[in-house]
Scaffold this motif. Sequence first.
Motif, short mmCIF file in Angstrom:
data_model
loop_
_atom_site.label_atom_id
_atom_site.label_comp_id
_atom_site.label_asym_id
_atom_site.label_seq_id
_atom_site.Cartn_x
_atom_site.Cartn_y
_atom_site.Cartn_z
N ILE A 4 0.86 -1.18 0.00
CA ILE A 4 0.00 0.00 0.00
C ILE A 4 0.89 1.22 0.00
CG2 ILE A 4 -1.81 1.25 1.22
CD1 ILE A 4 -2.69 -1.38 2.41
N THR A 5 0.89 1.97 -1.04
CA THR A 5 1.76 3.15 -1.14
C THR A 5 0.99 4.39 -0.77
OG1 THR A 5 1.19 3.39 -3.48
CG2 THR A 5 3.14 2.09 -2.95
N SER A 6 1.70 5.37 -0.21
CA SER A 6 1.08 6.63 0.16
C SER A 6 1.10 7.58 -1.03
CB SER A 6 1.84 7.27 1.35
OG SER A 6 3.18 7.48 1.00
N ASP A 7 0.17 8.50 -1.06
CA ASP A 7 0.09 9.48 -2.12
C ASP A 7 1.05 10.62 -1.81
OD1 ASP A 7 -0.55 11.35 -3.99
OD2 ASP A 7 -2.73 11.10 -3.80
N PRO A 8 2.10 10.82 -2.65
CA PRO A 8 3.07 11.87 -2.35
C PRO A 8 2.54 13.27 -2.56
CG PRO A 8 3.53 10.88 -4.49
CD PRO A 8 2.40 10.09 -3.88
N HIS A 9 1.35 13.40 -3.10
CA HIS A 9 0.80 14.72 -3.40
C HIS A 9 -0.22 15.18 -2.35
CE1 HIS A 9 2.83 14.44 -7.22
NE2 HIS A 9 2.18 13.34 -7.53
N GLN A 10 -0.14 14.64 -1.14
CA GLN A 10 -1.06 15.06 -0.09
C GLN A 10 -0.30 15.49 1.17
OE1 GLN A 10 -4.71 12.72 0.45
NE2 GLN A 10 -4.00 11.35 -1.15
N THR A 178 3.40 0.43 7.35
CA THR A 178 2.24 1.10 6.76
C THR A 178 2.20 0.93 5.25
OG1 THR A 178 3.46 3.21 6.61
CG2 THR A 178 2.11 2.85 8.57
N ARG A 179 3.35 0.74 4.63
CA ARG A 179 3.38 0.56 3.17
C ARG A 179 2.79 -0.78 2.75
NH1 ARG A 179 8.83 1.05 0.52
NH2 ARG A 179 9.48 -0.30 2.23
N GLU A 180 2.77 -1.75 3.67
CA GLU A 180 2.28 -3.08 3.34
C GLU A 180 0.87 -3.35 3.86
OE1 GLU A 180 5.10 -5.98 4.66
OE2 GLU A 180 6.83 -4.82 3.95
N LEU A 181 0.59 -2.83 5.06
CA LEU A 181 -0.70 -3.14 5.69
C LEU A 181 -1.68 -1.98 5.64
CD1 LEU A 181 0.55 -5.02 8.89
CD2 LEU A 181 -0.37 -6.02 6.80
N GLY A 182 -1.19 -0.77 5.40
CA GLY A 182 -2.04 0.40 5.52
C GLY A 182 -1.73 1.13 6.82
N SER A 183 -2.19 2.35 6.94
CA SER A 183 -1.81 3.20 8.07
C SER A 183 -2.40 2.73 9.39
CB SER A 183 -2.20 4.65 7.78
OG SER A 183 -3.59 4.72 7.44
N LEU A 239 1.65 9.89 8.49
CA LEU A 239 2.93 9.44 7.96
C LEU A 239 2.78 8.85 6.56
CD1 LEU A 239 4.48 7.70 11.11
CD2 LEU A 239 5.06 9.95 10.19
N ALA A 240 1.69 8.11 6.36
CA ALA A 240 1.46 7.48 5.06
C ALA A 240 1.14 8.50 3.98
CB ALA A 240 0.33 6.45 5.18
N LEU A 241 0.37 9.53 4.32
CA LEU A 241 -0.05 10.52 3.33
C LEU A 241 1.03 11.54 3.01
CD1 LEU A 241 -3.72 11.35 4.41
CD2 LEU A 241 -3.00 10.17 2.34
N GLY A 242 1.71 12.03 4.05
CA GLY A 242 2.65 13.12 3.85
C GLY A 242 4.10 12.74 3.84
N GLY A 243 4.41 11.49 4.19
CA GLY A 243 5.81 11.07 4.24
C GLY A 243 6.36 11.16 5.65
N VAL A 244 7.17 10.18 6.03
CA VAL A 244 7.71 10.11 7.40
C VAL A 244 8.58 11.32 7.70
CG1 VAL A 244 9.17 8.77 8.95
CG2 VAL A 244 7.60 7.59 7.42
N THR A 245 9.45 11.70 6.76
CA THR A 245 10.41 12.78 7.02
C THR A 245 9.70 14.10 7.32
OG1 THR A 245 12.02 11.73 5.57
CG2 THR A 245 12.37 14.05 6.10
N GLN A 246 8.69 14.42 6.52
CA GLN A 246 8.02 15.71 6.69
C GLN A 246 7.07 15.70 7.88
OE1 GLN A 246 8.20 14.05 3.76
NE2 GLN A 246 9.74 15.35 2.78
N VAL A 247 6.21 14.71 7.95
CA VAL A 247 5.16 14.71 8.98
C VAL A 247 5.73 14.48 10.37
CG1 VAL A 247 3.03 13.58 9.74
CG2 VAL A 247 3.43 13.97 7.31
#
Length: 292
Positions: A4-10, A178-183, A239-247
Motif C-alpha cells: 500500500i503506497t502513500s500518495d506523495p501529493h497530499q 504502513t506501506r504493506e498493511l495500511g496506516s 505518515l502514510a499521506l505526507g511522508g515520514v520525514t516531513q510529517v
Amino acid sequence: MKIITSDPHQPLAGMLWGASGVLLFAAGLPATRIAVLEMPSLFVGAGRAWLGAVLALILLLFTRQRLPSPRQWLRLALVATGVVFGYPILSSIALESVSATHGVLVTALLPLCTALFGAFLNQHWPKAGFWLCALTGSALVLFYAGQQAQGHWQQADLLLLLASVLCGIGYAEGARLTRELGSWQVICWALVLSLPLLTPLTWYSRPVLADTSPAGWLSMLYLGSCSMFLGFFCWYRGLALGGVTQVSQVQLLQPFGALWLAALLLGESLSAQAIWICLAVVACVALGRRYA
C-alpha cells in the motif's frame, strides 16, 4: 504481498492527520499521571492497551481486513513490544513517583530514538551530526533528571528512557509496515496480537471500584480510546499521506502540548529551567532528524 503506497501529493492532509495524532498523544502522560494516582500502574498500562485492542478488533472485523502474513505478524510483534507493552506499562510505573512534567521532559528524546531506529531498519547510517545532537539532547535530559533527584538517578528516569527506546523501535517499524498493511491497520493488528496477554494482565491488576474516582476512569477511557487507538490512527495515517520525514517534524510540538496540559489538568508548575531544557531538547531533536 500487498503493498500500500502513500500518495506523495497530499502533504497538507498528512500534516493535519499527524498534528491530530500529536495532539491526542500530548495528553497521554498527564492522563496517565491522573490514573496512576488512584489505580495500580500495571492496570493503567495494560488496561489502556486492552481497551484499544477491543476497539481495534471491532474495526478490523467490521472492515473485513485481510490477515497479515506470518512474516508481518513477527514485525507486528516488534511494534507491539514497543507501543503496546513497553511504553504504556513502563511510563505508568514511572509516573507513580514523578510528575507528568518530569515524564514529558525525559521522554522528549523519543523522536530521536524513532529517527535512529528508522535509519537502522532502513539500513541508513546516520551522519556525525545526528550523534552530536543525540548526545547533546541526552546530556540535557540527564542533567535535568539529576537536578530533580539532587544528583542521584531515580528508577523512574531509567524506566522512562527505556520506554522511549522501546517506543522508538515500535514507531520506526510501524512506519515501515504502513506501506504493506495500511496506516491504521498497523496499530490495530499490533493491538489485537497483544490481546491474549493484555486480558489476564488487566484482570489480574484491576483496581477496587470503590477506591477509584470518575476522574480516574475518564483518564483510562481517554488513554484507551484516544492515546492508544485514535492517536495512532491519525499518526500513521499522516505518515502514510505526507511522508515520514516531513510529517514526523510535527512531533516536535508534543512536549509543549504535554507541558501545558500537565499544568492545566494537574496544576503542575512550570519552572524556567524546565521550559529552556524542553526548548533545547526539541532543538536537538529537530537538528538530529536532519542528519538521521
